[in-house]
Each structure stands twice: as C-alpha cells, then as structure tokens.
Design a protein around this motif. Structure first.
Motif, PDB file in Angstrom:
ATOM      1  N   UNK A   1       0.841  -1.218   0.000  1.00 59.58           N
ATOM      2  CA  UNK A   1       0.000   0.000   0.000  1.00 59.58           C
ATOM      3  C   UNK A   1       0.862   1.248   0.000  1.00 59.58           C
ATOM      4  N   UNK A   2       1.938   1.227   0.788  1.00 59.63           N
ATOM      5  CA  UNK A   2       2.834   2.386   0.861  1.00 59.63           C
ATOM      6  C   UNK A   2       3.471   2.670  -0.493  1.00 59.63           C
ATOM      7  N   UNK A   3       3.941   1.582  -1.143  1.00 62.68           N
ATOM      8  CA  UNK A   3       4.548   1.759  -2.468  1.00 62.68           C
ATOM      9  C   UNK A   3       3.537   2.258  -3.486  1.00 62.68           C
ATOM     10  N   UNK A   4       2.324   1.754  -3.349  1.00 68.18           N
ATOM     11  CA  UNK A   4       1.261   2.188  -4.270  1.00 68.18           C
ATOM     12  C   UNK A   4       0.963   3.677  -4.090  1.00 68.18           C
ATOM     13  N   UNK A   5       0.870   4.116  -2.838  1.00 65.71           N
ATOM     14  CA  UNK A   5       0.617   5.534  -2.559  1.00 65.71           C
ATOM     15  C   UNK A   5       1.766   6.403  -3.053  1.00 65.71           C
ATOM     16  N   UNK A   6       2.991   5.924  -2.867  1.00 59.28           N
ATOM     17  CA  UNK A   6       4.151   6.671  -3.366  1.00 59.28           C
ATOM     18  C   UNK A   6       4.111   6.795  -4.884  1.00 59.28           C
ATOM     19  N   UNK A   7       3.705   5.695  -5.537  1.00 62.05           N
ATOM     20  CA  UNK A   7       3.603   5.724  -6.997  1.00 62.05           C
ATOM     21  C   UNK A   7       2.545   6.713  -7.467  1.00 62.05           C
ATOM     22  N   UNK A   8       1.392   6.724  -6.748  1.00 58.93           N
ATOM     23  CA  UNK A   8       0.319   7.663  -7.106  1.00 58.93           C
ATOM     24  C   UNK A   8       0.771   9.100  -6.904  1.00 58.93           C
ATOM     25  N   UNK A   9       1.467   9.351  -5.779  1.00 59.54           N
ATOM     26  CA  UNK A   9       1.952  10.708  -5.502  1.00 59.54           C
ATOM     27  C   UNK A   9       2.953  11.151  -6.567  1.00 59.54           C
ATOM     28  N   UNK A  10       3.842  10.211  -6.970  1.00 59.74           N
ATOM     29  CA  UNK A  10       4.813  10.535  -8.006  1.00 59.74           C
ATOM     30  C   UNK A  10       4.125  10.842  -9.335  1.00 59.74           C
ATOM     31  N   UNK A  11       3.118  10.029  -9.660  1.00 56.50           N
ATOM     32  CA  UNK A  11       2.395  10.226 -10.919  1.00 56.50           C
ATOM     33  C   UNK A  11       1.666  11.570 -10.930  1.00 56.50           C
TER      34      UNK A  11
END
Length: 345
Positions: free
Chosen positions: A8-18
């Motif tokens: 979940x953390x990696x997913x949120x980081x990916x969304x924030x980066x996008x």
C-alpha cells in the motif's frame, strides 16, 4: 500484514509521483502556452499597427492565420478599443474574414461567466444571422449578467426585440442590476419613443422606470421635459427622484414648480434630489425652503440643501452664516460644515 502495508505504501508513493509528474507537465505546458501567446500577441500588435498605417490586408491575414484565436479575441479587441471610426471598422472586418466570429460564438456557449460576457461585447463586431441567433440564445443564459450583456449587444446591433420581451428574458432578479441603465441608454439612441411609452404606462417596476428615466436624461430632446415634470410627482420615490434629477440636468428654469414641489415630499430621496436640482437651476424663490431643509432629519437632505444654498452666491452664504450662528441644531451644524468646506477650498 506487514507485506500488505508495504504494498500500500509503495502504491501511494507511486500515485503521488504520478500526480506530481502530471502537475509538473501541465505547468510546463501552460508556461509554454503563455510564452507562445506572449510572442503571438506582440506579433499581432505589430501587424495591426502596420495594417492601420499601410492597409496591407494580405500581410495582416497571414499573421491572423498563424495566431491562435484566443490571442486574437483578447489582444486583438484590446487593440481595437484604441481605435475609432474607419480604422476600427477595417480591423474588425479583417477579424471577421479570419472567421474569428465562429470562435467567439463557440466561447459564448462554453466559456465561464466573465468570458461569456466579454464574448457578447465582441460579437457586436460580427453582425449577421448567426450572431443574432447566438445572442438570442444567450438571453436564456443561467447568469443574469450574461443575459443583460446579450440584450445590450442585440440593442447595439439594432436587432433587439421589444423592451418587454427583453425584460422578461432577463428575469425579475436581473432587473435590479445597474447595467440596465446602460441597456436603456442604448435603447434611447434608437428607440426613444418606446422607452417613453414604457415609462409612462406605469406598468414596469419602479426601479426599471427610474433606470429608463436615468437613460433618457442624457438625451438632448426638450420634448422629454414635460414627461419628467409629470413623473416628478409619481407615487414611487425612485421614479420621482430620477425625474427631478433629470430636470436638474436639463437646466430648464421652467420646471421650477415640479422641482420645488419635490422639496416637500415625504421621501427623503426625492427631497435630496430636489434640493440639488434647485441649486443647479438657480431657483432663488426656493431659498427659504432650502433654509428649512438645513434642519431636515435626513443628513443627505441637509447636505444637499447646504450645497444648493452655496450655489446662490452671496445670498445663499448669508442664509448659511445666519444658520451657523443660531442655537445648536442640525441646521447650525450643517451650515457650519458647508462654510468650513468653502474655506478649505
């Protein structure tokens, strides 16, 4: 569980980066667009200046073809606002040949409120059936200011429906806008008789009739004086005040009776306008009544009476000086203030 949290953390980081990347990209594109618009604006201004000097229409058309319509609509009409007469007409004709009217009509349908209002003003440069159709449709716009602007554009194009129809389309809520004075003023340039009928029949709301009187007060037609004199005794304070104000602007001492009667009205707005009109018209027979109004319960009336007395020169000054040395009262304070303003000036 720990693995799930990591995912979940990696997913949120990916969304924030996008999201950050998209925002940065949008900012970059917007900056490029603004930079391009600035360059296009300068090029357009240069071409328009040359066109007004040498009338080289093909050269202007080449620049217009390379310039985004939004730049022409904004910068181009900003430039025409500096022109008058034949030069303005030639530039607007060039805009029309470049199909700018199509873009403006489209923005009238899709733009925000401010842009839609601006589009109604620009469309007066592109007369024709399509423009009339677009402006007539805009009379049903959700924004009352857009509806009023559309009505004003139709009047300026000389294709507006009757006053009653326009007011019905604008709606009751929109009929308290001060822009209606502009609408009536534009109507007065071509349809004075229609406005006279609207004012005289007493059917419209007082604010609307007052706005129409305000517009007609700028028309140089002394046949209107009799109408204003009759309406100076109208039961509506708004209508009576507007009529007396119009009589004061026209500067006809023959209207003395209607103006002086306004000094005795119960409505303070009417008394204030009447006092000011007495000063403008130089009705010295009303000096005693102005002196009484120095003690009026409404400050606006007292001040208007004091200023009117000041307009009568030495005679009015004597009245003010006498009031200023009397016992403490509203009239004494008002007269003292008017005299102090004279000394300061």
């Amino acid at each position: 569980m720990l693995q799930f949290i990591w995912i979940v953390s990696l997913l949120l980081c990916g969304i924030a980066f996008a999201v950050t990347f998209v925002l940065a990209a949008l900012r970059y594109l917007d900056d490029r667009r603004q930079s391009g618009d600035t360059i296009a604006r300068k090029r357009l201004f240069t071409a328009l200046i040359r066109f007004t000097e040498d009338d080289d229409k093909p050269a202007l058309q080449r620049v217009l073809a390379e310039t985004p319509p939004r730049v022409i609509a904004n910068a181009g009409f900003e430039f025409t606002g500096l022109l008058r007469g034949e030069d303005e007409a030639r530039v607007e004709q060039a805009f029309g040949d470049a199909d700018l009217g199509v873009y403006v009509r489209r923005r009238l349908r899709r733009g925000d409120e401010a842009e839609r209002i601006y589009c109604t003003e620009m469309l007066t440069a592109f007369p024709g059936r399509q423009t009339v159709r677009s402006l007539t449709t805009a009379l049903d716009d959700p924004s009352r200011e857009v509806r009023i602007a559309s009505a004003l554009a139709l009047v300026r194009l000389g294709v507006a429906p009757s006053i009653g129809t326009l007011l019905d389309r604008i709606g009751v809520q929109g009929q308290r806008s001060r822009r209606l004075v502009d609408l009536f003023r534009a109507l007065g340039e071509t349809g004075t008789e229609e406005i006279r009928t609207f004012i005289s029949n007493g059917v419209g709301a007082p604010f609307l009739r007052a706005a129409a009187i305000e517009a007609l007060s700028t028309v140089s037609d002394y046949r209107l004086i009799a109408l204003f004199e009759d309406l100076a005794s109208d039961p509506s304070s708004e209508v009576a005040a507007a009529s007396i104000r119009a009589l004061g602007r026209h500067g006809r001492p023959e209207s003395a009776g209607a103006v002086i009667r306004g000094l005795r009205r119960a409505d303070w707005q009417v008394r204030s306008e009447a006092a000011e009109a007495v000063g403008r018209l130089g009705l010295s027979q009303a000096i005693d009544e102005l002196a009484e109004l120095l003690g009026d319960e409404e400050w606006v009336v007292r001040y208007a009476a004091g200023k009117a007395l000041r307009n009568f020169g030495a005679e009015g000054r004597r009245v003010l000086e006498h009031a200023a040395v009397s016992q403490s009262s509203r009239g004494q304070r008002t007269a003292s203030m008017i005299l102090a303003e004279d000394q300061a000036a």
